[in-house]
Design an enzyme around this catalytic site. Structure first.
Site, PDB file in Angstrom:
ATOM      1  N   HIS A 211       5.617  -0.496  -2.668  1.00  0.00           N
ATOM      2  CA  HIS A 211       5.241   0.391  -3.989  1.00  0.00           C
ATOM      3  C   HIS A 211       5.343   1.754  -3.888  1.00  0.00           C
ATOM      4  CE1 HIS A 211       2.966  -3.794  -5.390  1.00  0.00           C
ATOM      5  NE2 HIS A 211       4.201  -3.711  -5.620  1.00  0.00           N
TER       6      HIS A 211
ATOM      7  N   CYS B 204      10.708  13.611  -9.735  1.00  0.00           N
ATOM      8  CA  CYS B 204      10.670  14.026 -11.207  1.00  0.00           C
ATOM      9  C   CYS B 204      10.555  12.656 -12.114  1.00  0.00           C
ATOM     10  CB  CYS B 204      12.022  14.536 -11.532  1.00  0.00           C
ATOM     11  SG  CYS B 204      12.602  14.838 -13.139  1.00  0.00           S
TER      12      CYS B 204
ATOM     13  N   ASN C 153      -8.531 -12.678   4.579  1.00  0.00           N
ATOM     14  CA  ASN C 153      -9.317 -12.116   3.225  1.00  0.00           C
ATOM     15  C   ASN C 153     -10.538 -12.765   2.952  1.00  0.00           C
ATOM     16  OD1 ASN C 153      -9.701 -11.538   0.391  1.00  0.00           O
ATOM     17  ND2 ASN C 153      -7.669 -11.368   0.243  1.00  0.00           N
TER      18      ASN C 153
ATOM     19  N   ASN D  22       0.799  -1.153   0.029  1.00  0.00           N
ATOM     20  CA  ASN D  22      -0.076   0.145  -0.050  1.00  0.00           C
ATOM     21  C   ASN D  22       0.934   1.250   0.057  1.00  0.00           C
ATOM     22  OD1 ASN D  22      -2.046  -1.755   0.140  1.00  0.00           O
ATOM     23  ND2 ASN D  22      -2.290  -1.452   2.308  1.00  0.00           N
TER      24      ASN D  22
ATOM     25  N   GLU E 282     -12.032 -13.395   0.670  1.00  0.00           N
ATOM     26  CA  GLU E 282     -12.247 -14.076  -0.740  1.00  0.00           C
ATOM     27  C   GLU E 282     -11.281 -15.230  -0.670  1.00  0.00           C
ATOM     28  OE1 GLU E 282     -14.351 -13.431  -2.834  1.00  0.00           O
ATOM     29  OE2 GLU E 282     -15.273 -11.647  -2.070  1.00  0.00           O
TER      30      GLU E 282
ATOM     31  N   ASP F 130      -0.573   4.305   0.938  1.00  0.00           N
ATOM     32  CA  ASP F 130      -1.330   5.197   1.726  1.00  0.00           C
ATOM     33  C   ASP F 130      -0.705   5.836   2.776  1.00  0.00           C
ATOM     34  OD1 ASP F 130      -1.950   3.329   3.698  1.00  0.00           O
ATOM     35  OD2 ASP F 130      -3.785   2.874   2.278  1.00  0.00           O
TER      36      ASP F 130
END
Ligand code: BJW
Length: 247
Positions: A117, A125, A215, A100, A217, A102
């Protein structure tokens, strides 16, 4: 909760956690691949999260990230983030690896977070990847995106990892080491579809770790896992912490 897991958990001395977008779902942040609410249900991933997409239409990409930044600013970490911040203090060796961007893990109090990530709050830049100061961005906010101060053809872009881009080598290496050396890997809120992050659970299992998937799922990680806790991370992670704190 599975009785074997409940009994074993207090003896575990080394935990690595891998989180994904599902952990922030209960903070009101959409996941990527949810069929109804996920980003990719409405947008082409390659148009918004690739260098080629940015080159083709920087304004659309910049606006999408600005919209996400505003959404994040209006929302807060949830009990899943808080539980992981607590877990850091309850286990001898603890590593939190997140896909994440955030920053909610840090906001909830996690001290050491490996952000595979990147982080959506920073700008770099597009040509040189040098950091661009927030002040520069706000001084040039009438441009979408603002120009880069570092390169005549550069534009500001979020400091996140897009498809086809390499992850930070040191961060990835530390995450691999944490996966290969833990006794338990907890995987929460990820579809396990994006590489190289998705290879961490298998690497942990190959090195003798047990896997716990959280999860609502089932997917590739639950197929590999020793335990699958079916439901939201904000429900299950606080329960795991309770197992360690309540006699
Ligand atoms: C809940 C819940 C609740 C819901 N509680 N759970 C090998 C094989 C095949 C392909 C590749 C490969 N190696 C590389 C690739 C290509 C590519 C890739 O993996 N593609 C696949 C999609 C096929 N990988 C890359 O391009 C990576 N780069 C790379 O490998 O470079 C190599 C290189 C080396 C040297 C030089 C140059 C290059 C980079 C990948 C970057 C991914 N970027 C994104 C965007 C980040 C920025 C941003 O946020 O905008 O990262 S894409 C997006 O997917 C984002 C996420 O971090 C990532 C993972 O998604 P996540 O977190 O799993 O979310 P979802 O939506 O998929 O799942 C949510 C889950 O939560 C679901 O399971 C729900 O059920 C669950 N859930 N509510 C708990 N309450």
């Amino acid at each position: 909760m599975n009785p074997e897991l409940r009994e074993w958990l207090p003896q575990v001395r080394s935990i690595t956690v891998l989180t994904g977008a599902g952990v922030s779902a209960e903070s009101g942040i959409p996941t990527f691949r949810d069929a109804q609410t996920g980003h990719w249900a409405q947008h082409d991933p390659m148009a918004l999260a690739s260098p080629e997409g940015f080159e083709q239409d920087p304004r659309t990409v910049w606006r999408w990230y600005q919209w996400r930044r505003e959404l994040i600013a209006r929302n807060h970490p949830n009990p899943a983030h808080t539980a992981l911040a607590e877990l850091e203090n309850l286990v001898e060796h603890f590593t939190l690896v997140t896909q994440n961007v955030d920053g909610f893990h840090q906001l909830a109090g996690s001290n050491r977070v490996l952000e595979l990530h990147g982080n959506i709050q920073r700008n770099i830049c597009s040509q040189t990847r040098q950091t661009i100061a927030d002040r520069w961005i706000s001084d040039h906010r009438d441009h979408e995106p603002p120009p880069s101060p570092h390169h005549p053809r550069g534009l500001a872009r979020p400091d996140v990892v897009w498809f086809g881009e390499a992850l930070d080598t040191a961060v990835l290496q530390t995450a691999f080491e944490a996966a290969a050396s833990c006794e338990l890997m907890i995987v929460a809120g990820t579809s396990g579809t994006v590489q190289p992050a998705a290879s961490l659970p298998a690497m942990a299992a190959e090195n003798g770790a047990r896997l716990l998937d959280i999860n609502p799922e089932t997917g590739p990680i639950s197929a590999l896992a020793d335990w699958h806790l079916d439901g939201p991370a904000a429900t299950w992670l606080p329960r795991l912490v309770d197992c360690l704190t309540t006699p």
